[in-house]
Write a protein that holds these residues in place. Structure first.
Motif, PDB file in Angstrom:
ATOM      1  N   PHE A   1       0.823  -1.218   0.000  1.00 12.80           N
ATOM      2  CA  PHE A   1       0.000   0.000   0.000  1.00 12.80           C
ATOM      3  C   PHE A   1       0.861   1.274   0.000  1.00 12.80           C
ATOM      4  CE2 PHE A   1      -4.204  -1.511   2.258  1.00 12.80           C
ATOM      5  CZ  PHE A   1      -4.541  -2.227   1.119  1.00 12.80           C
TER       6      PHE A   1
ATOM      7  N   SER B   1       2.499   3.356  -2.392  1.00  7.70           N
ATOM      8  CA  SER B   1       2.786   4.301  -3.493  1.00  7.70           C
ATOM      9  C   SER B   1       2.984   5.734  -3.035  1.00  7.70           C
ATOM     10  CB  SER B   1       1.645   4.309  -4.515  1.00  7.70           C
ATOM     11  OG  SER B   1       1.499   3.066  -5.119  1.00  7.70           O
TER      12      SER B   1
ATOM     13  N   ALA C   1       7.299   3.489  -6.988  1.00 10.70           N
ATOM     14  CA  ALA C   1       5.958   2.962  -6.732  1.00 10.70           C
ATOM     15  C   ALA C   1       5.645   1.789  -7.661  1.00 10.70           C
ATOM     16  CB  ALA C   1       4.922   4.066  -6.905  1.00 10.70           C
ATOM     17  N   ASN C   2       5.948   1.958  -8.935  1.00 10.35           N
ATOM     18  CA  ASN C   2       5.570   0.930  -9.915  1.00 10.35           C
ATOM     19  C   ASN C   2       6.421  -0.330  -9.790  1.00 10.35           C
ATOM     20  OD1 ASN C   2       3.624   2.592 -11.011  1.00 10.35           O
ATOM     21  ND2 ASN C   2       5.048   3.521 -12.466  1.00 10.35           N
TER      22      ASN C   2
ATOM     23  N   ALA D   1      -1.869  -1.540  -4.013  1.00 13.34           N
ATOM     24  CA  ALA D   1      -2.881  -0.497  -4.203  1.00 13.34           C
ATOM     25  C   ALA D   1      -2.659   0.264  -5.506  1.00 13.34           C
ATOM     26  CB  ALA D   1      -2.839   0.484  -3.027  1.00 13.34           C
ATOM     27  N   ASN D   2      -1.483   0.146  -6.078  1.00 15.26           N
ATOM     28  CA  ASN D   2      -1.111   0.952  -7.242  1.00 15.26           C
ATOM     29  C   ASN D   2      -1.785   0.432  -8.523  1.00 15.26           C
ATOM     30  OD1 ASN D   2       0.115   2.193  -9.400  1.00 15.26           O
ATOM     31  ND2 ASN D   2       2.206   1.867  -8.687  1.00 15.26           N
ATOM     32  N   THR D   3      -2.711   1.206  -9.021  1.00 19.61           N
ATOM     33  CA  THR D   3      -3.500   0.807 -10.196  1.00 19.61           C
ATOM     34  C   THR D   3      -2.615   0.608 -11.425  1.00 19.61           C
ATOM     35  OG1 THR D   3      -5.251   2.183  -9.264  1.00 19.61           O
ATOM     36  CG2 THR D   3      -5.573   1.393 -11.504  1.00 19.61           C
ATOM     37  N   LEU D   4      -1.612   1.460 -11.563  1.00 18.99           N
ATOM     38  CA  LEU D   4      -0.741   1.375 -12.740  1.00 18.99           C
ATOM     39  C   LEU D   4       0.024   0.050 -12.791  1.00 18.99           C
ATOM     40  CD1 LEU D   4       0.075   3.043 -15.222  1.00 18.99           C
ATOM     41  CD2 LEU D   4       1.912   4.043 -13.872  1.00 18.99           C
TER      42      LEU D   4
ATOM     43  N   ASP E   1      -1.071  -2.681 -11.838  1.00 21.78           N
ATOM     44  CA  ASP E   1      -2.031  -3.675 -12.317  1.00 21.78           C
ATOM     45  C   ASP E   1      -2.131  -3.594 -13.841  1.00 21.78           C
ATOM     46  OD1 ASP E   1      -4.023  -5.553 -12.577  1.00 21.78           O
ATOM     47  OD2 ASP E   1      -5.567  -4.403 -11.539  1.00 21.78           O
ATOM     48  N   ARG E   2      -2.341  -2.360 -14.356  1.00 19.52           N
ATOM     49  CA  ARG E   2      -2.479  -2.225 -15.801  1.00 19.52           C
ATOM     50  C   ARG E   2      -1.221  -2.704 -16.530  1.00 19.52           C
ATOM     51  NH1 ARG E   2      -2.067   3.380 -18.871  1.00 19.52           N
ATOM     52  NH2 ARG E   2       0.092   2.702 -18.700  1.00 19.52           N
ATOM     53  N   ASP E   3      -0.042  -2.320 -16.014  1.00 18.59           N
ATOM     54  CA  ASP E   3       1.191  -2.584 -16.758  1.00 18.59           C
ATOM     55  C   ASP E   3       1.834  -3.936 -16.459  1.00 18.59           C
ATOM     56  OD1 ASP E   3       0.851  -0.190 -17.912  1.00 18.59           O
ATOM     57  OD2 ASP E   3       2.526   0.828 -16.937  1.00 18.59           O
TER      58      ASP E   3
ATOM     59  N   ALA F   1      -4.642  -5.165  -8.390  1.00 17.70           N
ATOM     60  CA  ALA F   1      -4.924  -3.924  -7.666  1.00 17.70           C
ATOM     61  C   ALA F   1      -5.887  -4.205  -6.522  1.00 17.70           C
ATOM     62  CB  ALA F   1      -5.526  -2.893  -8.610  1.00 17.70           C
ATOM     63  N   LEU F   2      -5.564  -3.666  -5.356  1.00 18.16           N
ATOM     64  CA  LEU F   2      -6.355  -3.914  -4.152  1.00 18.16           C
ATOM     65  C   LEU F   2      -6.639  -2.604  -3.455  1.00 18.16           C
ATOM     66  CD1 LEU F   2      -3.997  -6.662  -2.733  1.00 18.16           C
ATOM     67  CD2 LEU F   2      -6.204  -7.082  -3.807  1.00 18.16           C
TER      68      LEU F   2
ATOM     69  N   THR G   1      -9.422  -0.535  -0.228  1.00 15.82           N
ATOM     70  CA  THR G   1     -10.686  -0.478   0.478  1.00 15.82           C
ATOM     71  C   THR G   1     -11.281   0.922   0.305  1.00 15.82           C
ATOM     72  OG1 THR G   1      -9.536   0.077   2.539  1.00 15.82           O
ATOM     73  CG2 THR G   1      -9.947  -2.239   2.104  1.00 15.82           C
TER      74      THR G   1
ATOM     75  N   LEU H   1      -2.764   6.615 -14.083  1.00 12.51           N
ATOM     76  CA  LEU H   1      -3.225   5.470 -13.281  1.00 12.51           C
ATOM     77  C   LEU H   1      -2.336   5.216 -12.075  1.00 12.51           C
ATOM     78  CD1 LEU H   1      -4.723   2.590 -15.381  1.00 12.51           C
ATOM     79  CD2 LEU H   1      -5.727   4.693 -14.549  1.00 12.51           C
TER      80      LEU H   1
ATOM     81  N   ALA I   1      -2.292   5.725  -9.098  1.00 13.50           N
ATOM     82  CA  ALA I   1      -3.179   6.173  -8.020  1.00 13.50           C
ATOM     83  C   ALA I   1      -3.645   4.923  -7.298  1.00 13.50           C
ATOM     84  CB  ALA I   1      -4.365   6.925  -8.592  1.00 13.50           C
TER      85      ALA I   1
END
Lengths: 486, 486
Positions: A159, A161, A170-171, A186-189, A191-193, A198-199, A201, B11, B13
């Motif tokens: 968690f 980032s 962060a990535n 928690a880092n959305t990027l 997940d995408r890359d 991505a997790l 609450t 992203l 975030a």
């Protein structure tokens, strides 16, 4: 995966790499071949081992290494670089041979994690980025593995980032943590890359945005009934947060026939609060609802919480993981170990008044020796690249400094740890998927004795030099021994 | 400067920022306006102040914030986001009002470094990147300033790229260090992109690449006669390195009529070696040749070296600066302080059992009060945005917890520290150049008493709340005081 390619990081190198390359060119030494070892000297947090990460990023960097006209213009503006250097930069194409340990390998001080064989002008300019990538990602993987081990099977989520040292931290930190055993980030990027799940609450702001905590919880449960994890510490955990969470579960999710996922504690005395919250949830019939903790956690705080009997099912770990707070530097170095001219290899050594800074000369590799009965790793042996280990018979190894410390290894298999990555600048290694790296890391950890994995005074895993390497190093040290003219 | 624009970091975030935005949309709350304060609670290394950096990166991120079709596809693939959210993401355009302190400002815990006023769905998704950028760059600037102060006027060079936590940490770390007083960086990219002067000498590999140290030194001096700094510890500093350096100066540079620049010590007992080397250089007529030290330095090691009388003219500082090793986290947070609906502002507070985690409600700014005689900063005062400070008459301020601690400030000027950066999503702030930021930082440091700048138990600079802010906070805490139903 290859997001690096969108960026031109070829100039992320110490300025001296370029001035030295210029110097080699001016001295007509550009065809002299150099062998560099990338290795580290100390394990973060005084641990028993490190996990080597960053190879995929290194490959991405190396594949895309080239210089733009903007770079050329930059060098020209400095007025110290020769035309020969400008030509070299403009026409740069990777030609190196490179070996490395696979990403996720358990590694120890002194072992070559990467070996580069290339013209000196080329090998030199790779130094900074290879170090930066391996140092950072190995640091985070090593730390995350400690935190995951302390959690004893409970899920650990990355968690951090917002406290990472820059966007790359962060990535690639999220990716390294996932490799080392975290269940996601928690880092959305990431997940995408990278497909790091991505997790998350909710934040305190969600709760504050509504007129009351109960209203906020209900709104969240209505919106995300299948993944309702409620943050219960915005106002008062036990008098408000947990009761409102239970009320929400009863009034929103129960009528929908959906079991709630959990609650999250983010401040206060987590051990005490978790026990009280557990009891309240159990009494309300929510024995299966999980309690997650976050709040400046690391391996030591988690061990302590569990020792106190805290009722916690998972952990969200932030700043202390993503910066490896208690030990934020992985001290990898990149040292010349040999040169080659007209096919003749000459070994090189760097001497130092700090004994641990003396390098091990020569073009090398290393083997891991596994006991055939237990499958566990017993020792590593650093050898010259062309040495062969015969694992069909007993092998006597010895401590490189206290040479009377000898050990005979029998009934073992020897595995060469380094694999070829680039051949004459061409990638010859098939990159494993992230899931494969994660699985490999798990098997690497399984092959280590628990004694090596403990936090306090771990067993010092044996890393010896072969007789030939030891002989060569000793000979070179004796020759240099303040007698020779430099 | 705007290298961020080449990357899509929208992203980067926490996943919950997007799920919460989705939730607000599902609950038709998207027009509710939120005020968020970005502030920090503790000063790294228990110092007396921090230097706020990262605003230029924040502006670059905000200006380029948008979502690609790849991002849209990613969100759709999650199967939890509403069509309304997908539309919002696809058509995202920054509309926020944003205030911030200028880059390089001296700041203290609890002060808003950035205030965001925007629709809740928009304000929420900025959280992670604003925190990450400010946290990282303020951390490094604050650390670098300590190291520069310890060096007492001697030049400090940032040499840490290879140990940085990722490429961004190396680049923006070099920039932050320069702002805080370093004279340059080894990182070539930071020179090309930010105009942070690139610096460097030679590596051990240069020395090893030649048949002898003397040959290596001479080759270097011939190639770079105007910038000859020789690394003297590859084999033996005093018996080989320094004598060979002097020989090189005598035999290569003297005939050219060029004064050598210096030597660098990178291992061993730097204090002892520097004194011996100084004597050897002086005896040879090189009193003006400088001695640079590097080797895991930080403010404490530098103070200690200088206390021992080490003869050093400049410092190359690496891993302990670029990771802020002794204190590698800057704990900035981003908290909801008010909401606004139909023009009506409602203040918000977050309560916590950890008292220091309680937030200060309301849309605020803060003032720095300077003594007219000395020009020094005496105190900061956090006020509501619409409060005015009348600096034509005396002002009584008081401690926000120990309210009996009162102080009357007279003969002062009040300066509002926050400036408007974005107005309805449009950049309305003229970015200063890097040199201007560096100069501003220097003037900021000059305005602080030495007592605030010391390392051990620095004077705690006064940061008070205005009467109105204090009244509102106290009223809200009393209302929440376990009496109210949540």
């Amino acid at each position: 995966m290859d997001k690096n390619k969108e960026r031109n990081l070829s100039l992320l190198a110490d300025f001296y790499e370029f001035t030295m390359a210029n110097g080699y060119l001016m001295k007509n030494m550009e065809n002299k071949v150099a062998y560099f070892d990338l290795f580290f000297r100390n394990i973060p947090d005084n641990g028993g081992f490190a996990i080597c990460c960053g190879l995929e990023s290194c490959i991405s960097y190396l594949k895309n290494l080239s210089f733009t006209e903007e770079d050329v213009k930059y060098f020209k503006s400095k007025n110290i670089f020769s035309d020969k250097f400008i030509d070299f930069i403009r026409n740069f194409k990777l030609e190196a041979d490179i070996w490395a340990v696979p990403e996720g390998s358990v590694v120890f001080p002194g072992e070559p994690l990467i070996t580069v064989r290339a013209k000196c002008i080329e090998a030199q300019i790779l130094e900074t980025m290879l170090l930066l990538l391996i140092n950072h990602q190995s640091l985070i993987a090593t730390k995350a593995s400690r935190i995951v081990r302390a959690s004893k099977g409970r899920a650990v989520m990355e968690f951090g980032s917002r406290r990472a040292q820059g966007a790359d931290a962060a990535n690639f930190g999220a990716r390294s943590a996932y490799i080392a055993g975290c269940i996601g980030s928690a880092n959305t990027l990431a997940d995408r890359d990278f497909k790091v799940p991505a997790l998350g609450t909710m934040a305190h702001s969600w709760v504050q945005m509504f007129d009351s905590e109960l209203e906020a919880f209900k709104a969240y449960a209505e919106t995300f009934p299948d993944s309702t994890v409620l943050l219960v510490d915005t106002y008062d955990t036990l008098r408000s947060g947990v009761p409102n969470a239970i009320k929400t579960f009863d009034e929103v999710l129960k009528p929908m026939g959906i079991r709630p996922k959990g609650i999250r504690l983010d401040s206060g005395d987590i051990a005490y609060l978790s026990k009280q919250a557990r009891k309240m949830l159990d009494d309300a019939g929510y024995e299966d609802v999980q309690i997650t903790a976050s709040s400046s956690l690391d391996e030591y705080k988690i061990m302590d919480l569990l020792m106190q009997g805290a009722k916690l099912d998972s952990f969200g770990v932030g700043e202390r993981l993503i910066t490896s707070k208690s030990s934020p530097v992985f001290g990898g170095v990149y040292k010349l170990v040999a040169t080659e001219e007209d096919g003749k290899i000459e070994n090189k050594i760097k001497i130092s008044e700090n004994v641990e800074k003396i390098t091990t000369p020569g073009f090398k590799t290393f083997y891991r020796l596994y006991d055939k009965n237990t499958g566990k790793a017993e020792a590593d042996l650093i050898t010259f690249k062309d040495e062969k280990i015969d694992d069909s018979k007993d092998l006597e190894i010895f401590h490189p400094i206290h040479t009377w410390k000898r050990k005979t290894i029998s009934n073992f298999t020897a595995r060469e740890m380094m694999v070829k990555i680039f051949d004459k600048g061409n990638l010859v290694y098939k990159l494993p998927s992230l899931e494969e790296v994660k699985k490999y890391t798990e098997s690497e950890l399984d092959s280590m004795w628990e004694e090596v994995k403990r936090f306090e005074f771990p067993h010092q895993y044996i890393v010896d030099l072969s007789q030939s390497v030891w002989d060569e190093k000793t000979k070179m040290l004796n020759e240099r021994n303040y007698k020779k003219k430099y």
